[in-house]
Design a protein around this motif. Sequence first.
Motif, short mmCIF file in Angstrom:
data_model
loop_
_atom_site.label_atom_id
_atom_site.label_comp_id
_atom_site.label_asym_id
_atom_site.label_seq_id
_atom_site.Cartn_x
_atom_site.Cartn_y
_atom_site.Cartn_z
N THR A 87 75.61 40.98 19.69
CA THR A 87 74.92 40.58 20.91
C THR A 87 75.63 41.22 22.10
O THR A 87 76.74 40.84 22.44
N VAL A 89 75.94 41.31 25.72
CA VAL A 89 75.54 40.64 26.95
C VAL A 89 76.16 41.34 28.17
O VAL A 89 76.18 40.79 29.26
N THR A 147 87.50 40.49 17.88
CA THR A 147 87.09 39.75 19.08
C THR A 147 85.58 39.56 19.10
O THR A 147 84.83 40.51 18.89
N ASN A 148 85.15 38.35 19.36
CA ASN A 148 83.73 38.06 19.51
C ASN A 148 83.15 38.93 20.63
O ASN A 148 83.60 38.89 21.77
N VAL A 150 80.44 38.81 22.19
CA VAL A 150 79.79 38.08 23.28
C VAL A 150 80.81 37.85 24.40
O VAL A 150 80.54 38.09 25.58
N ILE A 151 82.01 37.42 24.02
CA ILE A 151 83.07 37.14 25.00
C ILE A 151 83.54 38.43 25.66
O ILE A 151 83.65 38.52 26.88
N SER A 152 83.77 39.48 24.85
CA SER A 152 84.33 40.70 25.46
C SER A 152 83.32 41.40 26.35
O SER A 152 83.66 41.88 27.43
N LEU A 154 80.92 40.01 28.00
CA LEU A 154 80.78 39.19 29.21
C LEU A 154 81.94 39.48 30.18
O LEU A 154 81.72 39.69 31.37
N LEU A 155 83.17 39.49 29.65
CA LEU A 155 84.33 39.76 30.51
C LEU A 155 84.26 41.18 31.08
O LEU A 155 84.51 41.40 32.27
N LEU A 156 83.90 42.15 30.23
CA LEU A 156 83.80 43.54 30.69
C LEU A 156 82.75 43.66 31.79
O LEU A 156 82.89 44.47 32.72
N PHE A 291 71.00 41.21 33.19
CA PHE A 291 70.67 39.96 32.49
C PHE A 291 69.17 39.90 32.18
O PHE A 291 68.77 39.48 31.10
N MET A 294 68.50 42.04 29.27
CA MET A 294 68.92 41.39 28.03
C MET A 294 67.84 40.41 27.55
O MET A 294 67.53 40.34 26.37
N LEU A 298 65.67 40.37 24.13
CA LEU A 298 65.58 39.18 23.29
C LEU A 298 64.13 38.80 23.01
O LEU A 298 63.77 38.41 21.90
N LEU B 92 74.00 31.73 25.00
CA LEU B 92 74.16 32.55 26.20
C LEU B 92 72.89 32.63 26.99
O LEU B 92 72.89 32.60 28.22
N ILE B 96 72.24 31.57 30.76
CA ILE B 96 71.72 32.46 31.81
C ILE B 96 70.50 31.83 32.46
O ILE B 96 70.37 31.80 33.69
N ILE B 237 89.50 31.32 27.72
CA ILE B 237 89.80 32.41 26.79
C ILE B 237 91.26 32.82 26.94
O ILE B 237 92.00 32.95 25.96
N TYR B 280 89.81 38.21 35.02
CA TYR B 280 88.95 38.69 33.94
C TYR B 280 89.70 39.70 33.08
O TYR B 280 89.56 39.74 31.86
N LEU B 284 90.59 39.48 29.20
CA LEU B 284 90.21 40.54 28.26
C LEU B 284 91.43 40.99 27.45
O LEU B 284 91.34 41.17 26.23
N VAL B 287 92.02 38.38 24.79
CA VAL B 287 91.17 38.45 23.58
C VAL B 287 91.38 39.74 22.82
O VAL B 287 91.07 39.84 21.65
#
Lengths: 360, 307
Positions: A87, A89, A147-148, A150-152, A154-156, A291, A294, A298, B92, B96, B237, B280, B284, B287
């Motif tokens: 995914t 995001v 690493t999931n 979805v989390i990475s 989102l942070l990126l 978004f 995305m 979906l 998610l 959103i 995180i 952030y 990162l 993680v």
Amino acid sequence: MNTAYYSLWLQSSQLRTAIILTSAVLFSVLCALALIATAGVPITTALTAFAEGAWGSPYVIGASINRSLVFALVGMGFILADRANLTNVGAEGQIAVGGIVATAVSLYSGCAHLPDGLSYGIPMLAATLAGALWGSIAGVLKAKVGTNEVISTLLLSFIAVWVLYGCVQSEALLKQPMTDGAALPESLPIPDSTQIPNIFISSGFGLHLGLIITIILALILLVTMKYSRFGLRLSAVGLNPQAAKRAGMQVASTIIIALAISGAFGGLAGALMLQGDQQSLKAGFSSGYGFDGMVVGLLARGSISGVFIAALLFGFLRSGGINMEMVAQVPSAIVLVVQGVIILTLAGTSIWLSGSGAKK
Amino acid sequence: MMTYELAAIFLGSALRLAAPLLLAATGELVSQKSGVLNTSVEGMMLTGAFLSAYGSWLTGSPTLGLLIAMIGIIPLSLLQAFLSITLRSNQLVTGIGINILALGGTTLAYREIFGARSNMIVPGLDKWTPFGLGHGTLIGDTIFNQVWLVYLGLVILILTGIILRYTTLGIAINAVGTAPRAVDQSGLSVAKIRYGAVLFSGIMSAAAGSLISIGDIHTFTEGMTNGIGFLVIAAIIFGNWKIGRTTLACLLFGAASSLQFQLPLLNIHVPTALLIVLPYLLALLAVAGLIGRQTAPTALTQPYQRS
């Protein structure tokens, strides 16, 4: 209606998908109408403004379609990664990265003086590669550290959006040199020759070359996902990574490549927004497009034609909404609410959809 | 020069800016521990900020405003829970959707209610120096002179830590986020625990939002949470889903935000964006395994389906 017919209808998964999606959109439209009514704007005034802004003249139709292309690209990137059960995001950030790189290359690489085609093609290509690089970070983290994504992603995404903010705030980077103390935090406008040229100029539609590029990419993606070995690998990794590994497939590299390509679509979308539409980089430049894209991906449930239908829906919705605010004084917040309702309704109905996408 | 006075002001403002993060993170951590990545924390904070400002204006009492926000957030929390737990939607996407809905809804409602009187000052929560702690001194007046909700938030944070660690409820919440099937088979309801966790997250987010509107600037502005909700997720995180480390992360992020205002006073010029992006980036790196090993709850973002 005869019950036998009715059950037959429900068994036809494509038809059922279509019915559920249409009902979800209709429900959202009803919410919109109710909101407009409570805001005290006559419904007909609002709807006329919406229609004029979305499809009232060839020019605005072109603008709506150009807008849809951004959503379509992001959506295509989303379904490609989704095929491998990933995914992405992070489109918002990938668009931002694409926009930054397209601006920097357009302004400072001498692209403006290159022959036609190269002058705008090179910034687009650079933005695409930058998006791919940005997406591949999440891919490498997923493949190497687990690493999931979805989390990475989102942070990126947040990192990229703030890097963009920093770029247009700093004169050492992309902020236009101060003229008389009141220069806005935005970049210089990119040279004309680096802007994506219009096509079918005599038609008055104002469509740009991005349309043709997007259609070609869609065809390539279709063939890749359906017939290529890479497409097979994506599905195998998505369905069962352990089994794919035992069958001798390169699971790690598939994950990295999938997220890189997904990011590349986002980067190109950023170039299209900048070089096709906005011409100068601003802090809020990518706001929400990633978004929305995305959500388009979906909605499409794995089908590329679905991406185009949903992208057009969102493109026309945005254009109409903007005009509704300007002409009929309907607060743009209503458009946000309607969008929220659409997203939530579609998310809520997802378990009843049996679409072709590899959804859990 | 970093004087004693500037240091005290810095610590006070770091704590003030960290406080909304701490409150929201307490709820979000419980939600994530139970397996629900509640990305709507941003929208819930914004809704809370609006409801408390509206409530405070309506009743004249900021405490009632806070209460109205905490009760008013329940329907939105239930919507998030219903979609992501009962209907098993992508967490998610529902996040959103709710964030967009909250931004549109609060903006619309604010203009409808306050109209031209935008940025109107409403009654705010009282400040309190606990037990006269250094009252009248520099430390007492800068560091410990915070809105009372901050102290209540710290108490809830500690209680939540104890509950998560030492009680059956805490063990059940952890288990639902790591092995929902086992929990289901042991006779506990996965759905009920997750609903509870999301509800708690919503209420804490509303309190956090209230801290921003009626705790800090005593007014509501459109989209005033401006991404703080996502900072909360980054803090968790970075904190490796542990309450102590998450608390430290919130304080660190609060300090980083506070530097934006402190550094210019010291004639140090660092781009604002760099300070904003730092949390952030740290999350990162965390993680990415560069700051210790990260272990997210294994069932995080996974809807549970009985079979």
